[in-house]
Motif scaffolding. Structure first.
Motif, PDB file in Angstrom:
ATOM      1  N   ALA A   1       0.829  -1.208   0.000  1.00 46.40           N
ATOM      2  CA  ALA A   1       0.000   0.000   0.000  1.00 46.40           C
ATOM      3  C   ALA A   1       0.862   1.257   0.000  1.00 46.40           C
ATOM      4  CB  ALA A   1      -0.910  -0.005   1.229  1.00 46.40           C
ATOM      5  N   ALA A   2       2.081   1.154   0.537  1.00 45.67           N
ATOM      6  CA  ALA A   2       2.983   2.309   0.598  1.00 45.67           C
ATOM      7  C   ALA A   2       3.516   2.699  -0.769  1.00 45.67           C
ATOM      8  CB  ALA A   2       4.145   2.006   1.540  1.00 45.67           C
ATOM      9  N   ILE A   3       3.486   1.751  -1.742  1.00 43.86           N
ATOM     10  CA  ILE A   3       4.010   2.043  -3.076  1.00 43.86           C
ATOM     11  C   ILE A   3       2.925   1.913  -4.139  1.00 43.86           C
ATOM     12  CG2 ILE A   3       6.356   1.354  -2.476  1.00 43.86           C
ATOM     13  CD1 ILE A   3       5.796  -1.323  -3.883  1.00 43.86           C
ATOM     14  N   ALA A   4       1.655   2.003  -3.709  1.00 44.83           N
ATOM     15  CA  ALA A   4       0.540   1.782  -4.629  1.00 44.83           C
ATOM     16  C   ALA A   4       0.522   2.781  -5.779  1.00 44.83           C
ATOM     17  CB  ALA A   4      -0.782   1.855  -3.866  1.00 44.83           C
ATOM     18  N   ARG A   5       1.015   3.998  -5.584  1.00 41.50           N
ATOM     19  CA  ARG A   5       0.994   5.026  -6.618  1.00 41.50           C
ATOM     20  C   ARG A   5       2.233   5.013  -7.514  1.00 41.50           C
ATOM     21  NH1 ARG A   5      -3.089   8.621  -5.855  1.00 41.50           N
ATOM     22  NH2 ARG A   5      -4.119   8.579  -3.812  1.00 41.50           N
ATOM     23  N   TYR A   6       3.203   4.160  -7.191  1.00 40.48           N
ATOM     24  CA  TYR A   6       4.419   4.087  -7.998  1.00 40.48           C
ATOM     25  C   TYR A   6       4.161   3.185  -9.209  1.00 40.48           C
ATOM     26  CZ  TYR A   6       9.414   4.305  -8.901  1.00 40.48           C
ATOM     27  OH  TYR A   6      10.645   4.555  -9.468  1.00 40.48           O
ATOM     28  N   PRO A   7       4.732   3.507 -10.396  1.00 38.34           N
ATOM     29  CA  PRO A   7       4.564   2.626 -11.566  1.00 38.34           C
ATOM     30  C   PRO A   7       4.913   1.182 -11.219  1.00 38.34           C
ATOM     31  CG  PRO A   7       5.648   4.659 -12.215  1.00 38.34           C
ATOM     32  CD  PRO A   7       5.551   4.687 -10.709  1.00 38.34           C
ATOM     33  N   VAL A   8       3.953   0.292 -11.421  1.00 42.90           N
ATOM     34  CA  VAL A   8       4.070  -1.072 -10.904  1.00 42.90           C
ATOM     35  C   VAL A   8       5.275  -1.824 -11.456  1.00 42.90           C
ATOM     36  CG1 VAL A   8       2.950  -3.317 -10.754  1.00 42.90           C
ATOM     37  CG2 VAL A   8       1.615  -1.232 -10.473  1.00 42.90           C
ATOM     38  N   TYR A   9       5.381  -1.913 -12.781  1.00 40.88           N
ATOM     39  CA  TYR A   9       6.436  -2.731 -13.371  1.00 40.88           C
ATOM     40  C   TYR A   9       7.808  -2.123 -13.160  1.00 40.88           C
ATOM     41  CZ  TYR A   9       2.542  -5.157 -15.509  1.00 40.88           C
ATOM     42  OH  TYR A   9       1.386  -5.859 -15.703  1.00 40.88           O
ATOM     43  N   GLY A  10       7.909  -0.806 -13.250  1.00 41.82           N
ATOM     44  CA  GLY A  10       9.181  -0.151 -12.975  1.00 41.82           C
ATOM     45  C   GLY A  10       9.599  -0.363 -11.538  1.00 41.82           C
ATOM     46  N   GLY A  11       8.629  -0.289 -10.628  1.00 43.48           N
ATOM     47  CA  GLY A  11       8.925  -0.506  -9.217  1.00 43.48           C
ATOM     48  C   GLY A  11       9.425  -1.911  -8.942  1.00 43.48           C
ATOM     49  N   GLN A  12       8.786  -2.907  -9.569  1.00 45.42           N
ATOM     50  CA  GLN A  12       9.223  -4.284  -9.379  1.00 45.42           C
ATOM     51  C   GLN A  12      10.598  -4.520  -9.987  1.00 45.42           C
ATOM     52  OE1 GLN A  12       7.615  -6.635  -7.497  1.00 45.42           O
ATOM     53  NE2 GLN A  12       6.326  -4.886  -6.983  1.00 45.42           N
ATOM     54  N   ALA A  13      10.870  -3.860 -11.138  1.00 47.34           N
ATOM     55  CA  ALA A  13      12.195  -3.985 -11.761  1.00 47.34           C
ATOM     56  C   ALA A  13      13.270  -3.427 -10.833  1.00 47.34           C
ATOM     57  CB  ALA A  13      12.213  -3.258 -13.107  1.00 47.34           C
ATOM     58  N   VAL A  14      12.990  -2.270 -10.231  1.00 42.28           N
ATOM     59  CA  VAL A  14      13.945  -1.670  -9.291  1.00 42.28           C
ATOM     60  C   VAL A  14      14.130  -2.585  -8.084  1.00 42.28           C
ATOM     61  CG1 VAL A  14      14.310   0.246  -7.697  1.00 42.28           C
ATOM     62  CG2 VAL A  14      13.482   0.692 -10.022  1.00 42.28           C
ATOM     63  N   ARG A  15      13.029  -3.117  -7.596  1.00 45.52           N
ATOM     64  CA  ARG A  15      13.084  -4.021  -6.434  1.00 45.52           C
ATOM     65  C   ARG A  15      14.014  -5.193  -6.689  1.00 45.52           C
ATOM     66  NH1 ARG A  15       8.000  -8.060  -5.148  1.00 45.52           N
ATOM     67  NH2 ARG A  15       9.123  -9.520  -3.788  1.00 45.52           N
ATOM     68  N   TYR A  16      13.828  -5.877  -7.830  1.00 50.52           N
ATOM     69  CA  TYR A  16      14.646  -7.049  -8.106  1.00 50.52           C
ATOM     70  C   TYR A  16      16.083  -6.668  -8.442  1.00 50.52           C
ATOM     71  CZ  TYR A  16      10.540 -10.058  -8.015  1.00 50.52           C
ATOM     72  OH  TYR A  16       9.427 -10.758  -7.604  1.00 50.52           O
ATOM     73  N   ALA A  17      16.282  -5.516  -9.088  1.00 52.73           N
ATOM     74  CA  ALA A  17      17.642  -5.085  -9.429  1.00 52.73           C
ATOM     75  C   ALA A  17      18.460  -4.839  -8.162  1.00 52.73           C
ATOM     76  CB  ALA A  17      17.588  -3.818 -10.282  1.00 52.73           C
TER      77      ALA A  17
ATOM     78  N   VAL B   1       9.721   4.642 -14.434  1.00 51.11           N
ATOM     79  CA  VAL B   1      10.348   4.863 -13.126  1.00 51.11           C
ATOM     80  C   VAL B   1      10.371   6.362 -12.824  1.00 51.11           C
ATOM     81  CG1 VAL B   1      11.829   2.812 -13.142  1.00 51.11           C
ATOM     82  CG2 VAL B   1      12.651   4.935 -14.160  1.00 51.11           C
ATOM     83  N   ARG B   2      10.410   6.688 -11.573  1.00 47.54           N
ATOM     84  CA  ARG B   2      10.541   8.073 -11.112  1.00 47.54           C
ATOM     85  C   ARG B   2      11.176   8.061  -9.735  1.00 47.54           C
ATOM     86  NH1 ARG B   2       6.864   8.692  -7.132  1.00 47.54           N
ATOM     87  NH2 ARG B   2       4.833   7.630  -7.280  1.00 47.54           N
ATOM     88  N   VAL B   3      11.526   9.235  -9.233  1.00 49.57           N
ATOM     89  CA  VAL B   3      12.112   9.334  -7.908  1.00 49.57           C
ATOM     90  C   VAL B   3      11.023   9.041  -6.877  1.00 49.57           C
ATOM     91  CG1 VAL B   3      13.239  10.837  -6.230  1.00 49.57           C
ATOM     92  CG2 VAL B   3      13.788  11.044  -8.681  1.00 49.57           C
ATOM     93  N   PRO B   4      11.214   8.075  -5.991  1.00 50.47           N
ATOM     94  CA  PRO B   4      10.179   7.726  -5.005  1.00 50.47           C
ATOM     95  C   PRO B   4      10.097   8.764  -3.886  1.00 50.47           C
ATOM     96  CG  PRO B   4      12.142   6.422  -4.608  1.00 50.47           C
ATOM     97  CD  PRO B   4      12.398   7.204  -5.868  1.00 50.47           C
ATOM     98  N   THR B   5       8.909   8.823  -3.275  1.00 50.59           N
ATOM     99  CA  THR B   5       8.744   9.654  -2.082  1.00 50.59           C
ATOM    100  C   THR B   5       9.402   8.954  -0.903  1.00 50.59           C
ATOM    101  OG1 THR B   5       6.658   8.606  -1.448  1.00 50.59           O
ATOM    102  CG2 THR B   5       6.530  10.459  -3.001  1.00 50.59           C
ATOM    103  N   ALA B   6       9.444   9.624   0.234  1.00 50.73           N
ATOM    104  CA  ALA B   6      10.058   9.024   1.422  1.00 50.73           C
ATOM    105  C   ALA B   6       9.311   7.759   1.841  1.00 50.73           C
ATOM    106  CB  ALA B   6      10.069  10.036   2.568  1.00 50.73           C
ATOM    107  N   GLY B   7       7.970   7.813   1.793  1.00 49.10           N
ATOM    108  CA  GLY B   7       7.171   6.642   2.148  1.00 49.10           C
ATOM    109  C   GLY B   7       7.389   5.502   1.181  1.00 49.10           C
ATOM    110  N   GLU B   8       7.451   5.814  -0.121  1.00 48.89           N
ATOM    111  CA  GLU B   8       7.689   4.783  -1.128  1.00 48.89           C
ATOM    112  C   GLU B   8       9.078   4.181  -0.973  1.00 48.89           C
ATOM    113  OE1 GLU B   8       4.877   6.533  -4.732  1.00 48.89           O
ATOM    114  OE2 GLU B   8       6.976   7.153  -4.564  1.00 48.89           O
ATOM    115  N   LEU B   9      10.051   5.014  -0.637  1.00 48.36           N
ATOM    116  CA  LEU B   9      11.412   4.514  -0.453  1.00 48.36           C
ATOM    117  C   LEU B   9      11.474   3.527   0.713  1.00 48.36           C
ATOM    118  CD1 LEU B   9      14.323   4.716  -1.416  1.00 48.36           C
ATOM    119  CD2 LEU B   9      14.660   6.591   0.223  1.00 48.36           C
ATOM    120  N   ALA B  10      10.756   3.841   1.787  1.00 47.37           N
ATOM    121  CA  ALA B  10      10.715   2.930   2.938  1.00 47.37           C
ATOM    122  C   ALA B  10      10.043   1.617   2.554  1.00 47.37           C
ATOM    123  CB  ALA B  10       9.976   3.586   4.099  1.00 47.37           C
ATOM    124  N   GLY B  11       8.940   1.724   1.777  1.00 46.95           N
ATOM    125  CA  GLY B  11       8.244   0.522   1.331  1.00 46.95           C
ATOM    126  C   GLY B  11       9.129  -0.346   0.459  1.00 46.95           C
ATOM    127  N   PHE B  12       9.843   0.274  -0.490  1.00 53.52           N
ATOM    128  CA  PHE B  12      10.742  -0.478  -1.360  1.00 53.52           C
ATOM    129  C   PHE B  12      11.881  -1.109  -0.568  1.00 53.52           C
ATOM    130  CE2 PHE B  12       9.129   1.994  -5.120  1.00 53.52           C
ATOM    131  CZ  PHE B  12       8.714   0.878  -5.832  1.00 53.52           C
TER     132      PHE B  12
END
Length: 317
Positions: free
Chosen positions: A28-44, A210-221
């Protein structure tokens, strides 16, 4: 090979699936982040961490511990990344456009049953009746906890795709573990999934992938990378090598239970009667499955030179 009731393997499998279950609430903390880009960053990022750990392990144990991938292993790693990681994520994301998350969770809840039957057959042994019955109970509990959702035919097909991906995540790793060990299997599969998800993101979101995450999104990632990916992957793959995919699969039923508990702890809701009933069934199923006779030989031998002290067996889908 015969399976084992190694206490360490059982604890690792239960912990891994419990951690994976926290994914739903934390996402829920990263719900507004682009989904596939976020998952790519996560796995990278997870792949980088895992590769660093693997390199440190090699240096501490000498160059003879280094394992170069063979052609068959490259093929297995690629298939694992395409189905168990990238494909699973695509099916989950796209599936929610056509059906409810409960429906997807209910279908994926069949994983324990399928692993209890297919994993032994792939090893040319008969499925243990006790495990099959226990897996059915666990699957019913997972379905109850997910609310037995409904949806369209495309949604059902995508849910089945997610189920296939979840199966592949374990079954394709089994032949890789004896030579590569859990650290390298986790690292290589995460690295291979990154360009697949990034490519999908470019097709879906274009330059906004992809984009620069917010502080909350960064914590979630950070949580998803360190706990749900690095930690849970290592725990799960090490558990597969100790107790076998069929026995470890029982703990997949803990995912919806963990999701419900995490949601409550974070103050996002309270468990429903269905979730409590499902949790009870999952507990009964796991207990029934683990109540069989002990066997000494593990299902997959994990080489000891792949286990650096303080990493394997302690932290991650």
């Amino acid at each position: 090979m015969e399976q084992s009731t190694s206490p360490r393997g059982l604890v690792q499998a239960a912990t891994a699936m419990t951690l994976v279950g926290t994914l739903t609430a934390v996402s829920a903390a990263i719900a507004r982040y682009p989904v596939y880009g976020g998952q790519a960053v996560r796995y990278a990022v997870a792949a980088v961490i895992l590769l660093v750990v693997a390199r440190l392990s090699e240096r501490s144990r000498g160059p003879r511990t280094r394992r170069r991938l063979r052609l068959r292993e490259w093929a297995l790693v690629t298939a694992l990344a395409a189905t168990g990681l990238a494909g699973f994520n695509v099916c989950i994301v796209e599936g929610t456009r056509y059906t409810t998350p409960a429906m997807i969770g209910t279908v994926v809840g069949a994983v324990p049953v399928l692993l209890a039957v297919i994993a032994p057959l792939l090893e040319r042994r008969r499925p243990a009746p006790r495990l099959v019955v226990a897996a059915v109970i666990v699957a019913l509990g997972a379905a109850a906890a997910n609310g037995l959702g409904g949806g369209s035919v495309p949604g059902l097909l995508l849910a089945l795709g997610a189920l296939a991906g979840e199966m592949a995540f374990s079954l394709l790793a089994v032949p890789l573990l004896p030579r590569l060990g859990p650290i390298r299997v986790s690292a290589y599969s995460a690295a291979a999934a990154t360009p697949m998800l990034l490519g999908t993101g470019l097709l879906v979101d274009g330059t906004a992938v992809v984009r620069v995450p917010t502080a909350g999104e960064l914590a979630g990632f950070a949580y998803l990378v360190v706990v749900v990916t690095v930690g849970a992957f290592l725990l799960w793959y090490d558990a597969l090598g100790r107790i076998g995919a069929d026995r470890a699969g029982l703990f997949a039923g803990l995912i919806p239970v963990s999701a419900a508990v995490t949601t409550m702890v974070l103050g996002l809701g309270t468990p429903s009667a269905a979730e409590l009933t499902g949790a009870l069934l999952v507990g009964c199923g796991v207990a029934a499955g683990l109540g069989g006779p002990r066997r000494s030989a593990p299902a997959v031998a994990v080489p000891p030179d792949q286990e650096p002290a303080g990493v394997t067996g302690a932290p991650c889908p």
